[in-house]
Design a protein around this motif. Sequence first.
Motif, PDB file in Angstrom:
ATOM      1  N   THR A 143       0.819  -1.212   0.000  1.00 19.32           N
ATOM      2  CA  THR A 143       0.000   0.000   0.000  1.00 19.32           C
ATOM      3  C   THR A 143       0.852   1.260   0.000  1.00 19.32           C
ATOM      4  OG1 THR A 143      -0.060   0.036   2.413  1.00 19.32           O
ATOM      5  CG2 THR A 143      -1.812  -1.199   1.289  1.00 19.32           C
ATOM      6  N   GLU A 205      -3.498   4.118  -4.976  1.00 23.00           N
ATOM      7  CA  GLU A 205      -4.697   4.150  -4.151  1.00 23.00           C
ATOM      8  C   GLU A 205      -5.504   2.883  -4.426  1.00 23.00           C
ATOM      9  OE1 GLU A 205      -5.513   6.209  -1.863  1.00 23.00           O
ATOM     10  OE2 GLU A 205      -4.311   8.029  -2.224  1.00 23.00           O
ATOM     11  N   LEU A 206      -6.052   2.292  -3.375  1.00 21.52           N
ATOM     12  CA  LEU A 206      -6.795   1.047  -3.555  1.00 21.52           C
ATOM     13  C   LEU A 206      -8.033   1.250  -4.414  1.00 21.52           C
ATOM     14  CD1 LEU A 206      -6.492  -0.531   0.008  1.00 21.52           C
ATOM     15  CD2 LEU A 206      -4.947  -0.706  -1.951  1.00 21.52           C
ATOM     16  N   ASP A 207      -8.651   2.417  -4.322  1.00 22.23           N
ATOM     17  CA  ASP A 207      -9.811   2.710  -5.165  1.00 22.23           C
ATOM     18  C   ASP A 207      -9.423   2.764  -6.640  1.00 22.23           C
ATOM     19  OD1 ASP A 207     -11.592   2.762  -3.079  1.00 22.23           O
ATOM     20  OD2 ASP A 207     -11.587   4.945  -2.851  1.00 22.23           O
ATOM     21  N   GLU A 208      -8.197   3.228  -6.925  1.00 20.36           N
ATOM     22  CA  GLU A 208      -7.726   3.260  -8.309  1.00 20.36           C
ATOM     23  C   GLU A 208      -7.554   1.840  -8.847  1.00 20.36           C
ATOM     24  OE1 GLU A 208      -4.017   5.079 -10.995  1.00 20.36           O
ATOM     25  OE2 GLU A 208      -4.003   5.282  -8.806  1.00 20.36           O
ATOM     26  N   LYS A 210      -9.147  -0.817  -7.751  1.00 23.86           N
ATOM     27  CA  LYS A 210     -10.496  -1.361  -7.891  1.00 23.86           C
ATOM     28  C   LYS A 210     -11.141  -0.897  -9.194  1.00 23.86           C
ATOM     29  CE  LYS A 210     -15.044  -1.477  -5.674  1.00 23.86           C
ATOM     30  NZ  LYS A 210     -15.880  -0.983  -4.552  1.00 23.86           N
ATOM     31  N   LYS A 211     -10.977   0.366  -9.511  1.00 26.63           N
ATOM     32  CA  LYS A 211     -11.562   0.901 -10.748  1.00 26.63           C
ATOM     33  C   LYS A 211     -10.959   0.224 -11.970  1.00 26.63           C
ATOM     34  CE  LYS A 211     -12.222   5.219 -13.336  1.00 26.63           C
ATOM     35  NZ  LYS A 211     -11.912   6.674 -13.396  1.00 26.63           N
ATOM     36  N   GLU A 214     -12.484  -3.227 -12.376  1.00 26.54           N
ATOM     37  CA  GLU A 214     -13.859  -3.176 -12.870  1.00 26.54           C
ATOM     38  C   GLU A 214     -13.908  -2.827 -14.355  1.00 26.54           C
ATOM     39  OE1 GLU A 214     -16.048  -1.937  -8.653  1.00 26.54           O
ATOM     40  OE2 GLU A 214     -15.445  -0.379 -10.072  1.00 26.54           O
TER      41      GLU A 214
END
Length: 246
Positions: A143, A205-208, A210-211, A214
């Motif tokens: 991370t 970033e973990l959201d990046e 994840k995106k 997807e």
Amino acid sequence: MSYDVFSGFYDSLTDNVEYEKRADYFCRLLSLCGAKEGILLDLGCGTGSMSVEMANRGFDVIGVDSSIGMLNAAREKCSGYGGKILLLNQEMQNIDLFGTVDAAICVLDGINHLPSAGDVKKTFEKVSLFMNPGGAFVFDVNTLYKHEFVLADNAFIYETEDVFCAWQNNYDPEDGSVDIELDFFEEEDGVYYRSSESFSEKAYELDEIKKMLEESGFEVMGIYDDMTLDPVKANTERAVFSARKK
């Protein structure tokens, strides 16, 4: 980044990884996504320790790595498994398989070793391309927290019976990357011989992440603190993604 020098010392320096426990954990996450058997792709397989563990758990394994040195070590380790383990010299963002797989893994921050976010996205797209619908993809990443507060500009010393290793980092806060310099010292007949390896890790970033998953055709089933089913925390050092191919 050839990792060919590092390959000679990798097993000695990762002796504390506990591959059996990590394989059990990854198999649990794969099973939660519906993948319990079939063909498994081991991205960045390194010296083959995880490939062996997954073969022992019933998977037919395709191990992929860009380093000839790593694969040579893996070939010795996997030699007794016949057709259960196939090793390929490929970059993970450019994999080209003969057919499809039912599951994929990438362990010990292999994704962080990709040079850019574009390469991460391309890797996800390639895994999606060669994965059967409903297949599972499980991987871990270091991370941003670990890069900034643990690796940072720090230095570490590792000493085993085989080698003395000096590890030095240079952290770039602009893009979350860490440049790593490894110096290995081996003693032979009272003389120390030095060899070196350098490479970079990038954190996102973990959201990046994840995106990107997807957008590559995956449904993210969970993002966990390492070796648990607990959600990630602010001080999580290694996050584990569990995703299923739509």
